[in-house]
Design a protein around this motif. Structure first.
Motif, PDB file in Angstrom:
ATOM      1  N   GLU A  91     -26.169 -14.817 -18.511  1.00  0.00           N
ATOM      2  CA  GLU A  91     -26.798 -14.541 -19.807  1.00  0.00           C
ATOM      3  C   GLU A  91     -28.089 -13.738 -19.681  1.00  0.00           C
ATOM      4  N   LEU A  92     -28.596 -13.609 -18.461  1.00  0.00           N
ATOM      5  CA  LEU A  92     -29.836 -12.862 -18.236  1.00  0.00           C
ATOM      6  C   LEU A  92     -29.513 -11.419 -17.841  1.00  0.00           C
ATOM      7  N   THR A  93     -30.487 -10.559 -17.994  1.00  0.00           N
ATOM      8  CA  THR A  93     -30.325  -9.186 -17.519  1.00  0.00           C
ATOM      9  C   THR A  93     -30.467  -9.165 -15.999  1.00  0.00           C
ATOM     10  N   ALA A  94     -30.103  -8.030 -15.399  1.00  0.00           N
ATOM     11  CA  ALA A  94     -30.271  -7.879 -13.956  1.00  0.00           C
ATOM     12  C   ALA A  94     -31.742  -8.017 -13.576  1.00  0.00           C
ATOM     13  N   MET A  95     -32.622  -7.414 -14.373  1.00  0.00           N
ATOM     14  CA  MET A  95     -34.057  -7.503 -14.106  1.00  0.00           C
ATOM     15  C   MET A  95     -34.544  -8.943 -14.174  1.00  0.00           C
ATOM     16  N   GLU A  96     -34.069  -9.692 -15.155  1.00  0.00           N
ATOM     17  CA  GLU A  96     -34.482 -11.093 -15.290  1.00  0.00           C
ATOM     18  C   GLU A  96     -33.981 -11.926 -14.114  1.00  0.00           C
ATOM     19  N   LYS A 108     -45.067 -12.038  -5.741  1.00  0.00           N
ATOM     20  CA  LYS A 108     -45.833 -12.004  -6.994  1.00  0.00           C
ATOM     21  C   LYS A 108     -46.406 -10.617  -7.274  1.00  0.00           C
ATOM     22  N   GLY A 109     -46.810 -10.423  -8.542  1.00  0.00           N
ATOM     23  CA  GLY A 109     -47.591  -9.267  -8.955  1.00  0.00           C
ATOM     24  C   GLY A 109     -46.972  -7.930  -8.627  1.00  0.00           C
ATOM     25  N   GLN A 110     -47.807  -7.014  -8.131  1.00  0.00           N
ATOM     26  CA  GLN A 110     -47.371  -5.659  -7.824  1.00  0.00           C
ATOM     27  C   GLN A 110     -46.318  -5.637  -6.726  1.00  0.00           C
ATOM     28  N   LYS A 111     -46.449  -6.559  -5.791  1.00  0.00           N
ATOM     29  CA  LYS A 111     -45.470  -6.644  -4.705  1.00  0.00           C
ATOM     30  C   LYS A 111     -44.078  -6.953  -5.265  1.00  0.00           C
ATOM     31  N   LYS A 112     -44.014  -7.845  -6.248  1.00  0.00           N
ATOM     32  CA  LYS A 112     -42.730  -8.172  -6.874  1.00  0.00           C
ATOM     33  C   LYS A 112     -42.121  -6.927  -7.525  1.00  0.00           C
ATOM     34  N   LYS A 113     -42.932  -6.216  -8.284  1.00  0.00           N
ATOM     35  CA  LYS A 113     -42.463  -5.011  -8.968  1.00  0.00           C
ATOM     36  C   LYS A 113     -41.929  -3.991  -7.967  1.00  0.00           C
ATOM     37  N   GLN A 115     -40.846  -4.501  -4.860  1.00  0.00           N
ATOM     38  CA  GLN A 115     -39.649  -4.960  -4.149  1.00  0.00           C
ATOM     39  C   GLN A 115     -38.402  -4.887  -5.025  1.00  0.00           C
ATOM     40  N   ILE A 116     -38.550  -5.224  -6.294  1.00  0.00           N
ATOM     41  CA  ILE A 116     -37.415  -5.123  -7.210  1.00  0.00           C
ATOM     42  C   ILE A 116     -36.966  -3.673  -7.336  1.00  0.00           C
ATOM     43  N   GLU A 117     -37.921  -2.767  -7.503  1.00  0.00           N
ATOM     44  CA  GLU A 117     -37.595  -1.355  -7.644  1.00  0.00           C
ATOM     45  C   GLU A 117     -36.928  -0.807  -6.379  1.00  0.00           C
ATOM     46  N   ALA A 118     -37.476  -1.159  -5.222  1.00  0.00           N
ATOM     47  CA  ALA A 118     -36.941  -0.650  -3.952  1.00  0.00           C
ATOM     48  C   ALA A 118     -35.539  -1.191  -3.688  1.00  0.00           C
ATOM     49  N   SER A 119     -35.337  -2.477  -3.930  1.00  0.00           N
ATOM     50  CA  SER A 119     -34.031  -3.092  -3.681  1.00  0.00           C
ATOM     51  C   SER A 119     -32.978  -2.552  -4.638  1.00  0.00           C
ATOM     52  N   ALA A 120     -33.355  -2.396  -5.910  1.00  0.00           N
ATOM     53  CA  ALA A 120     -32.420  -1.868  -6.904  1.00  0.00           C
ATOM     54  C   ALA A 120     -32.030  -0.432  -6.581  1.00  0.00           C
ATOM     55  N   SER A 121     -32.980   0.334  -6.080  1.00  0.00           N
ATOM     56  CA  SER A 121     -32.696   1.719  -5.712  1.00  0.00           C
ATOM     57  C   SER A 121     -31.709   1.782  -4.547  1.00  0.00           C
ATOM     58  N   LEU A 122     -31.871   0.893  -3.577  1.00  0.00           N
ATOM     59  CA  LEU A 122     -30.996   0.886  -2.406  1.00  0.00           C
ATOM     60  C   LEU A 122     -29.533   0.655  -2.781  1.00  0.00           C
ATOM     61  N   VAL A 123     -29.297  -0.202  -3.769  1.00  0.00           N
ATOM     62  CA  VAL A 123     -27.907  -0.527  -4.142  1.00  0.00           C
ATOM     63  C   VAL A 123     -27.449   0.228  -5.392  1.00  0.00           C
ATOM     64  N   GLY A 124     -28.266   1.159  -5.873  1.00  0.00           N
ATOM     65  CA  GLY A 124     -27.853   2.017  -6.981  1.00  0.00           C
ATOM     66  C   GLY A 124     -27.792   1.335  -8.331  1.00  0.00           C
ATOM     67  N   LEU A 125     -28.730   0.420  -8.595  1.00  0.00           N
ATOM     68  CA  LEU A 125     -28.726  -0.297  -9.874  1.00  0.00           C
ATOM     69  C   LEU A 125     -29.951   0.011 -10.747  1.00  0.00           C
ATOM     70  N   THR A 126     -30.717   0.994 -10.366  1.00  0.00           N
ATOM     71  CA  THR A 126     -31.964   1.289 -11.077  1.00  0.00           C
ATOM     72  C   THR A 126     -31.756   1.486 -12.576  1.00  0.00           C
ATOM     73  N   LEU A 144     -25.703  -6.439  -7.186  1.00  0.00           N
ATOM     74  CA  LEU A 144     -26.878  -7.187  -7.618  1.00  0.00           C
ATOM     75  C   LEU A 144     -27.146  -8.352  -6.659  1.00  0.00           C
ATOM     76  N   SER A 145     -26.092  -8.984  -6.189  1.00  0.00           N
ATOM     77  CA  SER A 145     -26.256 -10.075  -5.226  1.00  0.00           C
ATOM     78  C   SER A 145     -26.869  -9.567  -3.919  1.00  0.00           C
ATOM     79  N   ILE A 146     -26.445  -8.380  -3.474  1.00  0.00           N
ATOM     80  CA  ILE A 146     -27.052  -7.775  -2.289  1.00  0.00           C
ATOM     81  C   ILE A 146     -28.516  -7.472  -2.558  1.00  0.00           C
ATOM     82  N   CYS A 147     -28.794  -6.956  -3.739  1.00  0.00           N
ATOM     83  CA  CYS A 147     -30.162  -6.635  -4.143  1.00  0.00           C
ATOM     84  C   CYS A 147     -31.060  -7.868  -4.045  1.00  0.00           C
ATOM     85  N   ILE A 148     -30.570  -9.000  -4.517  1.00  0.00           N
ATOM     86  CA  ILE A 148     -31.334 -10.251  -4.465  1.00  0.00           C
ATOM     87  C   ILE A 148     -31.600 -10.653  -3.017  1.00  0.00           C
TER      88      ILE A 148
END
Length: 244
Positions: A91-96, A108-113, A115-126, A144-148
């Motif tokens: 029920e949540l988005t990929a970002m959530e 946390k914080g900027q590091k979280k942002k 890491q999410i961006e870098a991981s999503a880019s690697l698996v083509g989910l940006t 998405l599971s790989i991204c996590i």
């Protein structure tokens, strides 16, 4: 401190009731390599990777990961793990989903942002991060599971059948991601029953009925038994007849 090997498994055995699932497994996985664990369903692949991360405890033997005896909570923080089944909140988005799991990792914080961006880019989910997971295809859920699993920048990435149900083009993209991670020094363990994926690994361990029947490079495994394909080699090492 220089880590010579990422994983060392010594004389590991595991049973569930009267059923022996792992039998005297001995294995060393080097830093910065893609190690494939090839075997049919029920061969012991999933149980072996679960013992590596502490989800299962071996009955006998010892496991060392990143120079520490397992299970070890601190070491588990340095491991990325993707199970066979996608553990996603539909029920949540990929970002959530990513935000939730990053918080669990303590990012946390900027590091979280970042890491999410870098991981999503690697698996083509940006471009799909704001979509609910319920709208994702099976292949997108696997990515998405790989991204996590990549969020905590793991030193060891363990992926249990990561490309099941994914079309050939997406499989190629995922394997390119693995190569990129390897180049950065990440050690990767991939379980599979797909023969052409086994060919892509630096080192391959063949497992059947809870026993490692052969470990070497895919090229050496085939040459040693004069096999023209990985399927023929697996049949040979498993003691099953094939036409040479």
């Amino acid at each position: 401190m220089i880590i010579k090997s990422t994983v060392t498994i010594q004389a590991v055995s595991k049973s569930f009731g009267k059923q022996s699932v792992l039998r005297n497994i001995n294995l060393t996985i080097k830093k910065g390599e893609i190690f494939g664990l090839l075997g049919p369903s029920g061969s012991g692949k999933t149980t072996l990777v679960k013992t590596l991360i502490g989800l299962d405890t071996p009955d006998n033997g010892s496991i060392t990961v990143l120079d520490n005896k397992m299970p070890n909570l601190k070491v588990m923080e340095r491991i990325g793990y993707m199970a066979q089944a996608d553990a996603l909140y539909q029920e949540l988005t990929a970002m959530e989903n990513l935000d939730f799991f990053a918080t669990l990792y303590g990012i946390k914080g900027q590091k979280k942002k970042e890491q999410i961006e870098a991981s999503a880019s690697l698996v083509g989910l940006t471009n799909d991060l704001n979509k609910p997971v319920s709208k994702f295809s099976g292949g997108m859920k696997r990515r998405l599971s790989i991204c996590i699993a990549l969020l905590n920048e793991p030193d060891l990435l363990i992926l249990d059948e990561p490309t099941v149900g994914i079309d050939p083009v997406l499989r190629q993209n995922i394997w390119r991601t693995f190569e990129q991670l390897k180049e950065k020094g990440t050690s990767i363990i991939v379980t599979t029953h797909v023969m052409d994926e086994a060919e892509k690994c630096d080192t391959l361990g063949m497992i059947r009925d809870g026993q490692l029947i052969a470990v070497d490079t895919p090229k050496n495994l085939k040459e040693a038994c004069h096999a023209s394909s990985m399927e023929e080699a697996f049949l040979y090492y498993g003691g099953m007849p094939y036409e040479n």
